[in-house]
Design a protein around this motif. Structure first.
Motif, PDB file in Angstrom:
ATOM      1  N   THR A  11      -3.375  -3.554  10.180  1.00  0.00           N
ATOM      2  CA  THR A  11      -2.537  -2.877   9.185  1.00  0.00           C
ATOM      3  C   THR A  11      -3.394  -2.595   7.958  1.00  0.00           C
ATOM      4  O   THR A  11      -4.493  -3.143   7.821  1.00  0.00           O
ATOM      5  CB  THR A  11      -1.337  -3.751   8.737  1.00  0.00           C
ATOM      6  OG1 THR A  11      -1.863  -4.924   8.110  1.00  0.00           O
ATOM      7  CG2 THR A  11      -0.452  -4.157   9.892  1.00  0.00           C
ATOM      8  N   ALA A  12      -2.860  -1.746   7.062  1.00  0.00           N
ATOM      9  CA  ALA A  12      -3.631  -1.341   5.876  1.00  0.00           C
ATOM     10  C   ALA A  12      -4.010  -2.534   5.000  1.00  0.00           C
ATOM     11  O   ALA A  12      -5.015  -2.501   4.299  1.00  0.00           O
ATOM     12  CB  ALA A  12      -2.829  -0.330   5.060  1.00  0.00           C
ATOM     13  N   SER A  64      -7.450   6.010  10.317  1.00  0.00           N
ATOM     14  CA  SER A  64      -5.995   6.157  10.325  1.00  0.00           C
ATOM     15  C   SER A  64      -5.371   5.462   9.121  1.00  0.00           C
ATOM     16  O   SER A  64      -4.398   5.944   8.550  1.00  0.00           O
ATOM     17  CB  SER A  64      -5.398   5.574  11.613  1.00  0.00           C
ATOM     18  OG  SER A  64      -5.969   6.197  12.725  1.00  0.00           O
ATOM     19  N   ASN A  65      -5.946   4.325   8.724  1.00  0.00           N
ATOM     20  CA  ASN A  65      -5.420   3.623   7.562  1.00  0.00           C
ATOM     21  C   ASN A  65      -5.703   4.363   6.260  1.00  0.00           C
ATOM     22  O   ASN A  65      -4.881   4.375   5.347  1.00  0.00           O
ATOM     23  CB  ASN A  65      -5.985   2.200   7.491  1.00  0.00           C
ATOM     24  CG  ASN A  65      -5.140   1.217   8.288  1.00  0.00           C
ATOM     25  OD1 ASN A  65      -3.960   1.067   8.018  1.00  0.00           O
ATOM     26  ND2 ASN A  65      -5.731   0.585   9.276  1.00  0.00           N
ATOM     27  N   ASP A  76      -2.948   5.851   3.545  1.00  0.00           N
ATOM     28  CA  ASP A  76      -2.957   5.743   2.078  1.00  0.00           C
ATOM     29  C   ASP A  76      -2.707   7.105   1.433  1.00  0.00           C
ATOM     30  O   ASP A  76      -1.953   7.226   0.467  1.00  0.00           O
ATOM     31  CB  ASP A  76      -4.305   5.191   1.584  1.00  0.00           C
ATOM     32  CG  ASP A  76      -4.437   3.689   1.820  1.00  0.00           C
ATOM     33  OD1 ASP A  76      -3.398   3.023   2.008  1.00  0.00           O
ATOM     34  OD2 ASP A  76      -5.575   3.179   1.799  1.00  0.00           O
ATOM     35  N   PHE A 110     -10.857  -2.201   7.841  1.00  0.00           N
ATOM     36  CA  PHE A 110      -9.424  -2.085   8.074  1.00  0.00           C
ATOM     37  C   PHE A 110      -9.095  -2.762   9.395  1.00  0.00           C
ATOM     38  O   PHE A 110      -9.773  -2.553  10.387  1.00  0.00           O
ATOM     39  CB  PHE A 110      -8.988  -0.622   8.147  1.00  0.00           C
ATOM     40  CG  PHE A 110      -8.951   0.064   6.818  1.00  0.00           C
ATOM     41  CD1 PHE A 110      -7.853  -0.046   5.985  1.00  0.00           C
ATOM     42  CD2 PHE A 110     -10.021   0.820   6.396  1.00  0.00           C
ATOM     43  CE1 PHE A 110      -7.817   0.585   4.758  1.00  0.00           C
ATOM     44  CE2 PHE A 110     -10.006   1.462   5.171  1.00  0.00           C
ATOM     45  CZ  PHE A 110      -8.895   1.349   4.346  1.00  0.00           C
ATOM     46  N   CYS A 160       2.446   2.212   3.224  1.00  0.00           N
ATOM     47  CA  CYS A 160       2.839   1.143   4.143  1.00  0.00           C
ATOM     48  C   CYS A 160       4.199   1.401   4.776  1.00  0.00           C
ATOM     49  O   CYS A 160       5.208   1.512   4.085  1.00  0.00           O
ATOM     50  CB  CYS A 160       2.868  -0.197   3.428  1.00  0.00           C
ATOM     51  SG  CYS A 160       3.204  -1.534   4.588  1.00  0.00           S
ATOM     52  N   TYR A 212       0.876  -1.172   0.000  1.00  0.00           N
ATOM     53  CA  TYR A 212       0.000   0.000   0.000  1.00  0.00           C
ATOM     54  C   TYR A 212       0.907   1.214   0.000  1.00  0.00           C
ATOM     55  O   TYR A 212       1.997   1.170   0.586  1.00  0.00           O
ATOM     56  CB  TYR A 212      -0.908  -0.016   1.224  1.00  0.00           C
ATOM     57  CG  TYR A 212      -1.977  -1.062   1.087  1.00  0.00           C
ATOM     58  CD1 TYR A 212      -3.249  -0.724   0.678  1.00  0.00           C
ATOM     59  CD2 TYR A 212      -1.677  -2.397   1.294  1.00  0.00           C
ATOM     60  CE1 TYR A 212      -4.209  -1.694   0.500  1.00  0.00           C
ATOM     61  CE2 TYR A 212      -2.626  -3.376   1.118  1.00  0.00           C
ATOM     62  CZ  TYR A 212      -3.902  -3.022   0.720  1.00  0.00           C
ATOM     63  OH  TYR A 212      -4.850  -3.977   0.527  1.00  0.00           O
TER      64      TYR A 212
END
Lengths: 169, 253
Positions: free
Chosen positions: A148-149, B43-44, B48, A145, A70, A67
């Motif tokens: 982690t992403a 937050s994710n 991105d 989510f 990341c 990602y």
């Protein structure tokens, strides 16, 4: 749920690159580099390791981002350098390449099997997600989510286990 | 830099600014979201956008060729040098506002990045191809939220309607083309924003119809972001975001 393992074209292509590699020993060394957030999953199995070259005594390693934000990339870059330095390759240049864009189809079958072992449901093209504990396909999403992403949070309706799903991407 | 390179640099900075400003806003929800999973999700999404900003800044620094880094560009430019579109910088407000803005932007970016991924500039095309996958996923998450809030309680619907009112004047700028962006579009490097306006409206209107909400007409009203003229909010945000690098220049993690 049992499935017949088939190779994705994306992984088959990576494997062809590796089999034709001019420096297979470097690829083998890099099997000692793991994703910092997925215990025991190598960067080869994850699919981010794309190419290895020796150019004028410099070892060049191409990796892709999973990602775009990341944070694991920085750790992986450091680990790649350390593993190769320790093996006597003094000059190492890790390049983060954007093409080909990483996808879960680049993961190895071993990588997917490993995810299941550490209680993470592996990516499924049709989002047919099974509980890694009891293999039930009756599951529901808790959050799109997870920790982690690259993961989403699911729960199994049968055994009630809460688990991470490695998103198909 | 020649004129073409100057335009390209401005374009990359503009897209990077859009991303980093929204990323910072979303990150403000960290530890403040309605519940833990939402905290992680926002937050994710922020992460991105941060990744997207980094890719554009890195490329901008390379095009500029003055030895500046992505960090220099993010942390050592003042408010008037930031050229993000204003909708990105508005404060997070309540959860309904944050999610409605996110929904608007997710729809926008899915359409915009689709076209940008065909850019004649290979690097821009590669970044767009990476980013669009993320935006598609973001949209998958923001849509159910809009339905849930709009069809939830009187209170949640009301909050969506208030948010819609507040955002209304800032949507038009998303489809506004500056002269330099037009020139890049003619060379196949950037995208004609005006060309996706109708598609965006149709999509959002269609989606709103499920919840009996009307989208007001989209016209250029409040603008100035691309010229560095901002709302009163950006300066405050940057002072917080840039504090560490301003106080301890060059400090590393």
């Amino acid at each position: 749920m049992k499935t017949i393992p088939i190779l994705s074209p994306e992984f088959a292509q990576r494997r062809a690159v590796r089999l034709a590699a001019s420096h297979p020993e470097i690829w083998d060394l890099l099997d000692g580099v793991y994703d910092p957030e997925l215990p025991g999953l190598t960067i080869w199995d994850l699919g981010v390791l794309q190419d290895v070259r020796m150019v004028d005594g410099v070892c060049e390693v191409d990796i892709t981002l999973t990602y775009s934000g990341c944070p694991a990339v920085d750790a992986m870059t450091k680990d790649i350098k350390k593993v190769l330095n320790d093996a006597g390759y003094e000059k190492v240049n890790v390049k983060v390449v954007l093409t080909p864009a990483w996808s879960t189809a680049m993961m190895s079958p071993e990588g997917k099997a490993h995810l299941k072992q550490i209680n993470i449901a592996p990516p499924s093209e049709k989002d047919e997600i099974c509980c890694p504990q009891c293999e039930s396909s009756k599951v529901h999403v808790i959050s799109q989510f997870g920790s982690t992403a690259c993961k989403a949070l699911y729960q199994c309706n049968d055994c009630h286990e809460t688990f991470d799903y490695f998103k198909h991407f | 830099m020649n004129e073409q390179q100057t335009n390209l640099y401005r374009f990359l900075i503009a897209l990077a600014d859009d991303s980093i400003v929204l990323s910072h806003r979303l990150s403000e929800w960290c530890s403040n979201a309605p519940y833990l999973e939402e905290d992680l999700a926002l937050s994710n999404v922020a992460l991105d956008y941060l990744g997207r900003a980094r890719m554009f800044y890195q490329y901008a620094a390379e095009v500029e060729g003055k030895g500046r880094t992505e960090d220099d560009l993010a942390y050592h430019r003042n408010e008037r040098e930031y050229t993000n579109l204003l909708i990105h910088e508005l404060p997070i407000n309540d959860f309904a506002f944050t999610m409605l803005r996110q929904f608007y932007l997710d729809v926008f970016y899915v359409k915009y990045l689709q076209k940008l991924s065909l850019s004649q500039d290979k690097m821009i095309a590669a970044i767009a191809q990476k980013a669009i996958k993320e935006s598609r996923y973001h949209l998958k998450r923001s849509e159910p939220w809009i339905i849930q809030l709009a069809q939830g309680t009187e209170e949640s619907l009301n909050r969506i309607l208030v948010a819609k009112e507040e955002l209304n004047d800032f949507i038009g700028e998303l489809f506004d083309m500056s002269e330099w962006e037009k020139s890049l579009a003619e060379n196949g490097i950037s995208v004609d924003r005006e060309s996706i306006k109708a598609e965006w409206q149709a999509y959002v209107q269609g989606f709103f119809a499920q919840s009996d909400i009307e989208l007001d007409s989209v016209e250029l009203r409040v603008h100035g972001g691309r010229e560095g003229i901002h709302t009163e909010h950006l300066g405050h945000m940057l002072s917080e975001m840039q504090y560490l690098q301003r106080a301890y220049p060059g400090n590393e993690w």
